[in-house]
Design a protein around this motif. Structure first.
Motif, PDB file in Angstrom:
ATOM      1  N   ALA A 119      -0.748  -0.327  -6.072  1.00  0.00           N
ATOM      2  CA  ALA A 119      -1.141  -0.457  -4.674  1.00  0.00           C
ATOM      3  C   ALA A 119      -0.050   0.048  -3.724  1.00  0.00           C
ATOM      4  CB  ALA A 119      -1.478  -1.920  -4.367  1.00  0.00           C
ATOM      5  N   ASP A 120       1.222  -0.055  -4.125  1.00  0.00           N
ATOM      6  CA  ASP A 120       2.311   0.363  -3.233  1.00  0.00           C
ATOM      7  C   ASP A 120       2.627   1.848  -3.356  1.00  0.00           C
ATOM      8  OD1 ASP A 120       3.550   0.534  -5.672  1.00  0.00           O
ATOM      9  OD2 ASP A 120       5.212  -0.821  -5.191  1.00  0.00           O
ATOM     10  N   GLY A 121       1.860   2.574  -4.146  1.00  0.00           N
ATOM     11  CA  GLY A 121       2.066   4.008  -4.263  1.00  0.00           C
ATOM     12  C   GLY A 121       2.882   4.423  -5.471  1.00  0.00           C
ATOM     13  N   CYS A 122       3.516   3.477  -6.144  1.00  0.00           N
ATOM     14  CA  CYS A 122       4.206   3.815  -7.394  1.00  0.00           C
ATOM     15  C   CYS A 122       3.187   4.402  -8.371  1.00  0.00           C
ATOM     16  CB  CYS A 122       4.832   2.573  -8.027  1.00  0.00           C
ATOM     17  SG  CYS A 122       6.309   1.978  -7.182  1.00  0.00           S
ATOM     18  N   ALA A 123       3.633   5.368  -9.169  1.00  0.00           N
ATOM     19  CA  ALA A 123       2.702   6.071 -10.058  1.00  0.00           C
ATOM     20  C   ALA A 123       3.253   6.122 -11.466  1.00  0.00           C
ATOM     21  CB  ALA A 123       2.457   7.478  -9.533  1.00  0.00           C
ATOM     22  N   SER A 158       1.133  -9.241 -10.597  1.00  0.00           N
ATOM     23  CA  SER A 158       0.701  -8.019  -9.932  1.00  0.00           C
ATOM     24  C   SER A 158       1.951  -7.181  -9.669  1.00  0.00           C
ATOM     25  CB  SER A 158      -0.009  -8.365  -8.618  1.00  0.00           C
ATOM     26  OG  SER A 158      -0.532  -7.199  -8.026  1.00  0.00           O
ATOM     27  N   HIS A 159       1.837  -5.848  -9.796  1.00  0.00           N
ATOM     28  CA  HIS A 159       2.997  -4.963  -9.663  1.00  0.00           C
ATOM     29  C   HIS A 159       3.764  -5.224  -8.374  1.00  0.00           C
ATOM     30  CE1 HIS A 159       5.401  -1.271  -9.648  1.00  0.00           C
ATOM     31  NE2 HIS A 159       5.001  -1.113  -8.382  1.00  0.00           N
ATOM     32  N   ARG A 160       5.063  -5.439  -8.497  1.00  0.00           N
ATOM     33  CA  ARG A 160       5.929  -5.578  -7.316  1.00  0.00           C
ATOM     34  C   ARG A 160       7.349  -5.279  -7.720  1.00  0.00           C
ATOM     35  NH1 ARG A 160       5.328 -11.141  -8.743  1.00  0.00           N
ATOM     36  NH2 ARG A 160       3.408 -11.270  -7.558  1.00  0.00           N
ATOM     37  N   HIS A 161       8.216  -5.164  -6.704  1.00  0.00           N
ATOM     38  CA  HIS A 161       9.633  -4.908  -6.974  1.00  0.00           C
ATOM     39  C   HIS A 161      10.422  -6.148  -6.644  1.00  0.00           C
ATOM     40  CE1 HIS A 161       8.865  -0.596  -7.529  1.00  0.00           C
ATOM     41  NE2 HIS A 161       7.899  -0.820  -6.673  1.00  0.00           N
ATOM     42  N   ALA A 162      11.360  -6.483  -7.505  1.00  0.00           N
ATOM     43  CA  ALA A 162      12.137  -7.715  -7.347  1.00  0.00           C
ATOM     44  C   ALA A 162      12.981  -7.637  -6.063  1.00  0.00           C
ATOM     45  CB  ALA A 162      13.041  -7.933  -8.541  1.00  0.00           C
TER      46      ALA A 162
HETATM   47 ZN    ZN Z   1       6.026  -0.175  -6.978  1.00  0.00          ZN
END
Ligand code: ZN
Length: 154
Positions: A101-105, A150-154
């Motif tokens: 969702a944040d654009g990471c691919a 859910s995908h996120r960055h620490a």
């Molecule tokens: Zn990301």
């Protein structure tokens, strides 16, 4: 002159009815796609899923056909904006790209280990079926592998 080698095809001269495995003669010859012993087989959204119990989890073979895209073919069936499964395993064939969702691919080409966090879209690239061998513990998979829910960055 080369020495003669025994012909590998000799046993195919036996009548088909006497050959072992005759009942499954129509199954794909490709062992990666052949019927999987003891598996529960399902098809959903064009995806073929073979699931077996393994220790306290499951081993699954998931085949995504060429042209498959989660948001097109699976989203209408599961009712979440993104795929909320954690995928941990081995991409044995094919190529899969995806986004969070944040654009990471991600862009994964077999053969390779894969870890995909919940909260992604993904699609098959190219003309090969993507074959993913994955390990899960059903609803607790993300937690079991210490992945975020859910995908996120620490
Ligand atoms: Zn990301």
């Amino acid at each position: 002159m080369k020495p003669k080698r025994p012909r590998k095809s000799a046993r195919s001269k036996r009548p088909a009815s006497k050959r072992p495995g005759h009942a499954q003669a129509r199954a794909p010859r490709d062992p990666l796609l052949a019927r999987m012993a003891g598996a529960d087989h399902r098809e959903i959204g064009g995806v073929s899923i073979d699931t077996t119990r393994a220790a306290n989890g499951r081993v699954k073979r998931v085949c995504y056909p060429p042209g498959f895209r989660w948001s097109t073919h699976m989203k209408p069936l599961v009712n979440t904006p993104l795929c909320m499964h954690a995928h941990v395993g081995f991409l044995a064939r094919g190529r899969v790209r995806g986004t969070y969702a944040d654009g990471c691919a991600f862009d994964l080409t077999a053969p390779r280990a894969v870890v995909i966090e919940p909260g992604h879209d993904a699609w098959v690239v190219g003309k090969d079926t993507a074959v993913l061998i994955e390990f899960d513990t059903e609803n607790s998979t993300a937690a079991r592998f210490r992945l975020p829910d859910s995908h996120r960055h620490a």
